[in-house]
Design a protein around this motif. Structure first.
Motif, PDB file in Angstrom:
ATOM      1  N   VAL A  40     -21.268  29.465 -12.284  1.00 20.38           N
ATOM      2  CA  VAL A  40     -19.902  29.092 -11.838  1.00 20.38           C
ATOM      3  C   VAL A  40     -18.755  30.091 -12.551  1.00 20.38           C
ATOM      4  O   VAL A  40     -17.909  30.428 -12.271  1.00 20.38           O
ATOM      5  CB  VAL A  40     -19.614  27.488 -11.788  1.00 20.38           C
ATOM      6  N   GLU A  57     -17.359  36.656  -6.102  1.00 22.37           N
ATOM      7  CA  GLU A  57     -16.268  36.343  -4.802  1.00 22.37           C
ATOM      8  C   GLU A  57     -16.630  34.890  -4.328  1.00 22.37           C
ATOM      9  O   GLU A  57     -15.694  34.164  -3.992  1.00 22.37           O
ATOM     10  CB  GLU A  57     -16.298  37.212  -3.780  1.00 22.37           C
ATOM     11  N   TRP A  58     -17.944  34.463  -4.324  1.00 22.20           N
ATOM     12  CA  TRP A  58     -17.916  33.257  -3.634  1.00 22.20           C
ATOM     13  C   TRP A  58     -17.322  32.060  -4.337  1.00 22.20           C
ATOM     14  O   TRP A  58     -16.783  31.242  -3.822  1.00 22.20           O
ATOM     15  CB  TRP A  58     -19.622  33.045  -3.154  1.00 22.20           C
ATOM     16  N   VAL A  59     -17.688  32.090  -5.759  1.00 17.83           N
ATOM     17  CA  VAL A  59     -17.276  30.869  -6.465  1.00 17.83           C
ATOM     18  C   VAL A  59     -15.867  31.064  -7.325  1.00 17.83           C
ATOM     19  O   VAL A  59     -15.375  30.485  -7.960  1.00 17.83           O
ATOM     20  CB  VAL A  59     -18.155  30.514  -7.639  1.00 17.83           C
ATOM     21  N   HIS A  60     -15.359  32.126  -6.794  1.00 17.75           N
ATOM     22  CA  HIS A  60     -13.955  32.886  -7.342  1.00 17.75           C
ATOM     23  C   HIS A  60     -12.925  31.528  -7.382  1.00 17.75           C
ATOM     24  O   HIS A  60     -12.367  31.450  -8.647  1.00 17.75           O
ATOM     25  CB  HIS A  60     -13.257  33.793  -6.416  1.00 17.75           C
ATOM     26  N   ASP A  61     -12.632  30.843  -6.537  1.00 16.64           N
ATOM     27  CA  ASP A  61     -11.709  29.946  -6.770  1.00 16.64           C
ATOM     28  C   ASP A  61     -11.973  28.782  -7.577  1.00 16.64           C
ATOM     29  O   ASP A  61     -11.004  28.456  -8.444  1.00 16.64           O
ATOM     30  CB  ASP A  61     -11.179  29.384  -5.489  1.00 16.64           C
ATOM     31  N   SER A  62     -13.047  28.336  -7.747  1.00 18.01           N
ATOM     32  CA  SER A  62     -13.637  27.353  -8.489  1.00 18.01           C
ATOM     33  C   SER A  62     -13.573  27.903 -10.075  1.00 18.01           C
ATOM     34  O   SER A  62     -13.301  27.377 -11.092  1.00 18.01           O
ATOM     35  CB  SER A  62     -14.771  26.775  -8.009  1.00 18.01           C
ATOM     36  N   HIS A  64     -11.623  30.349 -11.305  1.00 21.06           N
ATOM     37  CA  HIS A  64     -10.295  30.203 -11.771  1.00 21.06           C
ATOM     38  C   HIS A  64      -9.694  28.717 -12.135  1.00 21.06           C
ATOM     39  O   HIS A  64      -9.141  28.393 -13.158  1.00 21.06           O
ATOM     40  CB  HIS A  64      -9.243  30.564 -10.559  1.00 21.06           C
ATOM     41  N   LEU A  65      -9.932  27.933 -11.323  1.00 18.16           N
ATOM     42  CA  LEU A  65      -9.567  26.342 -11.374  1.00 18.16           C
ATOM     43  C   LEU A  65     -10.305  25.453 -12.441  1.00 18.16           C
ATOM     44  O   LEU A  65      -9.790  24.751 -12.923  1.00 18.16           O
ATOM     45  CB  LEU A  65      -9.451  25.630  -9.931  1.00 18.16           C
ATOM     46  N   CYS A  70     -11.334  35.233 -15.211  1.00 14.90           N
ATOM     47  CA  CYS A  70     -11.740  35.592 -13.984  1.00 14.90           C
ATOM     48  C   CYS A  70     -11.387  36.861 -13.738  1.00 14.90           C
ATOM     49  O   CYS A  70     -12.425  37.817 -13.846  1.00 14.90           O
ATOM     50  CB  CYS A  70     -11.479  34.833 -12.956  1.00 14.90           C
TER      51      CYS A  70
END
Lengths: 71, 264
Positions: A40, A57-62, A64-65, A70
């Motif tokens: 992750v 790209e798939w786990v991109h948002d998680s 960052h958060l 990233c």
């Protein structure tokens, strides 16, 4: 020793789990857990086991958060 | 016993991941979307770069992708939490299962997330130079390890000092040792500032050679959402796991059997 049931506590003082029981678990299960966090947090970013950037790209948002560097 | 705890930790982590996904989708995605819009604006409208093809669509990234990440992260942190719990249970004075889990949750959130975050905060897309990703990840991981090691040391120190100074003062001394160690780390570790900033003559230099400044309120709301996500994860894991571990370790029926045996 006699104990009064009215004032006896339902649970005894917590009994520690012996080191030889949890040490292998920490070593082996711990590595698996760290590997999951790595996927992750850093795979196809700072380092990569698989080529490409689909996983990234798939786990991109998680990524960052959850606070990993990233971009 | 430890296997049973591990399964319960991963289950608590799974629930935490689900709640974390809902939270992150509601409160994190708006600032992520604005940050990506900013990135596109700078690249395509300001710098006239050719448009890139999206490998994974934004719709997938913000739903299935985000969910995959938070669930895996939740399960992994929950599993680690259970393993650390197994090693500390019964070793923190008279603290029982739920109390131990609550204390570990607070200490874990502080050491694993909050303290590294204060030096190297979470960044939305378009903040951070892609060229320095390896360097930034390396210093972040080293900071993370230093913080965890210092916290483990502080807890061990607290246990050693209890007999001489009492619980309250031993805790204050141990907390002081952790703060001191991390203060030294903060001072020694390199500063990283890669929030795009246009040059303002006689005020600030340009950061990351940017000619457009990243909107500060978006950065703020993103970072608050990042903290919030970790609060949701750690609170869920420590409270749910504490309740599950109590049933496993301190079941009244089991405890009653033990008392009967010791009375015979």
């Amino acid at each position: 020793m006699l104990s009064n049931p009215a004032i006896s506590r339902p649970v005894a003082t917590p009994v520690a789990i012996p080191v030889r029981e949890w040490l292998p678990w920490i070593v082996f299960a711990g590595i698996v857990m760290l590997f999951l966090i790595y996927f992750v947090g850093a795979e196809q970013g700072a380092t990569a086991i698989f080529s490409g950037s689909y996983l990234h790209e798939w786990v991109h948002d998680s990524r960052h958060l959850t606070g990993f560097p990233c971009h | 016993m430890v296997g049973g705890l591990l399964v319960r930790g991963m289950l608590a982590g799974l629930l935490a991941g689900v709640l974390g996904f809902v939270y992150a989708h509601q409160f994190g995605e708006p600032s992520v979307n604005t940050a990506i819009a900013f990135e596109s604006y700078v690249e395509y409208d300001v710098h006239q770069q050719p448009r890139e093809v999206e490998l994974v669509s934004r719709d997938l990234q913000s739903t299935a992708g985000l969910g995959t990440g938070t669930l895996i992260y939740g399960v992994a942190v929950g599993g680690m939490f259970a393993l650390v719990f197994a090693a500390t249970y019964g070793r923190l004075g008279s603290l029982a299962a739920r109390g131990t889990a609550a204390v570990l949750g607070l200490l874990g959130f502080t050491a694993v997330y909050l303290v590294p975050f204060v030096k190297y905060p979470a960044n939305p897309p378009s903040v951070g130079d892609p060229v320095t990703i390896q360097y930034r990840t390396a210093v972040y991981v080293v900071m993370l390890l230093a913080s965890i090691a210092s916290m483990v040391f502080a807890v061990a120190l607290q246990r050693r000092l209890v007999a001489r100074f009492g619980n309250w003062n031993a805790t204050l001394l141990a907390a002081g040792a952790y703060v001191l160690a991390m203060g030294v780390c903060y001072a020694v570790f390199p500063a990283i500032d890669e929030v795009p900033q246009e040059a303002l003559p006689n005020v600030v230099d340009a950061v990351t050679r940017a000619d457009v400044t990243f909107p500060p309120t978006v950065l703020w709301s993103f970072r608050i959402a990042s903290i919030g996500l970790q609060v949701v994860l750690w609170a869920t894991i420590s409270l749910v796991f504490g309740a599950l571990a109590e049933r496993l370790l301190e079941n009244p029926r089991v405890a009653a059997n033990r008392r009967v045996k010791s009375a015979v």
